[in-house]
Design an enzyme around this catalytic site. Sequence first.
Site, short mmCIF file in Angstrom:
data_model
loop_
_atom_site.label_atom_id
_atom_site.label_comp_id
_atom_site.label_asym_id
_atom_site.label_seq_id
_atom_site.Cartn_x
_atom_site.Cartn_y
_atom_site.Cartn_z
N PHE A 132 0.86 -1.18 0.00
CA PHE A 132 0.00 0.00 0.00
C PHE A 132 0.91 1.24 0.00
CE2 PHE A 132 -2.92 3.14 1.65
CZ PHE A 132 -4.14 2.76 1.14
N ASP A 208 1.96 -4.84 8.82
CA ASP A 208 0.76 -4.04 8.60
C ASP A 208 -0.43 -4.99 8.48
OD1 ASP A 208 -1.34 -2.48 7.63
OD2 ASP A 208 -0.01 -1.16 6.50
N TYR A 233 -10.99 0.97 10.70
CA TYR A 233 -12.18 1.32 9.91
C TYR A 233 -12.51 0.30 8.82
CZ TYR A 233 -8.44 3.42 7.08
OH TYR A 233 -7.28 3.63 6.38
N LYS A 234 -11.65 -0.71 8.63
CA LYS A 234 -11.95 -1.74 7.63
C LYS A 234 -12.74 -2.86 8.32
CE LYS A 234 -8.15 -0.24 4.71
NZ LYS A 234 -6.72 -0.30 4.45
N ARG A 381 -12.79 -5.14 -6.86
CA ARG A 381 -12.54 -5.83 -5.59
C ARG A 381 -13.85 -6.15 -4.90
NH1 ARG A 381 -8.56 -3.00 -1.36
NH2 ARG A 381 -10.41 -1.69 -1.21
#
Length: 422
Positions: A132, A208, A233-234, A381
Amino acid sequence: MSTIDFSALDALDQRDPLADKRQLFVIPEDTVYLDGNSLGLLTHATQQRVAEVTRQQWGQDAISSWNKHQWVHLPRLVGDKLAPIIGAATGQVICCDSISVNLFKALSAALHLQRQRGEQQRTKVISTRDNFPTDLYMVQGLEQLLGAQHCHLQMVEEADLLTAAEDLFDAETAILLVTEVNFRSGRRLPVAELIRKAHAAGVLVIVDLAHSAGAMPVRLDEWQADFAVGCTYKYLNGGPGAPAFVYVAQRHLGQFVQPLAGWFGHAQPFAFEPRYEPAPGIEIMLSGTPSVLAMAAVDSALDAFAGVDLAVVREKSLALAEAFLQQLAASGLATEFECISPAAAERGSQLSFAHPQAYAICQALIDAKVVADFRAPHYLRVGFTPLYTSFRDIGVAVEQLTHIMREQTYLQPQYQKRHAVT
Ligand SMILES: *Cc1c(COP(=O)(O)O)cnc(C)c1O
């Protein structure tokens, strides 16, 4: 006519041990939500908690709430609540800031640990080229600040890390910064094995967990990870821009300092001393005042995981993905959508499909109330969040996708226009 076998999907829902978790969530009306890997849904309890924190706590108790409602302890309370979800004993996880900022602190701390061990020559940070971007940018920022003689990034290919990690580590390597699940492809890297190889070469590891925490079992203590970061938040449903978390292994606490030395990371924040003295515990990773409204939301969202076995979450996540692939094949779309995600054992909780029209197809799907997302250059996705995604949802999603492909609705001009957030 639909090719979807809804009765088979309903039977899977009836046998689902997590089925009753769905009622905890606010599911957008008539919507199939397959984007919990980007922004998890709101729980009813969080909605009430945020209302309560503003109405009673901030509204009536005002500043006394720092003590009365434990605002001052929220970063640690939330960290300890999160710890079992990522396989950490208490006292090693704290909630604060964003992944990006926590990475800056963890990278600096790990470089300091290497210097403390007399390993000044270890200045290289290894990470994968398709990590990322923020993870790579934070290393580049530190390199710019410290000078390349003190910190420099080496980007490696994911395939090389998978096949010959030990060849990548040398006497200059300080840190391996590895994201467990690749956000584009969904590939899951063998973190436990990478940590073993890194440690054998004197390299510290920062993991991560952005696409892992809450989606699958994570065992930071067992893996002997040095540091870890992740967002809430995921898959943890903490809310848009919710504060992140950072993990530091117990053995490292008290052994390093980190440069964002704010007053909340001081041994005695309310002594207001002019000289910084780091907190002995995980609080050393704190900088400034916690974002109370946002952190209260995270605290409440984590309650949805009470009593949940992450192995069961993982099992359902893979079953949902399998159902998606089966329905896609039954609908004759499997050849048109090239699945770039690896086989079940080697992927996270998402499937990514390459299609030249992925962006427009995604927009048409959203219009049909099936929320998936798009990642450049041409990937669709689909994220699976076992606490609230049902097997029936999968059927509806593939049914809508089939309709869009047959009717070619994605070719309509309104679906071709790019928005700021994709
Ligand atoms: C989502 C994500 C981030 C986001 O970082 P923020 O600082 O929270 O915006 C970072 N790294 C990975 C791997 C991610 O998937």
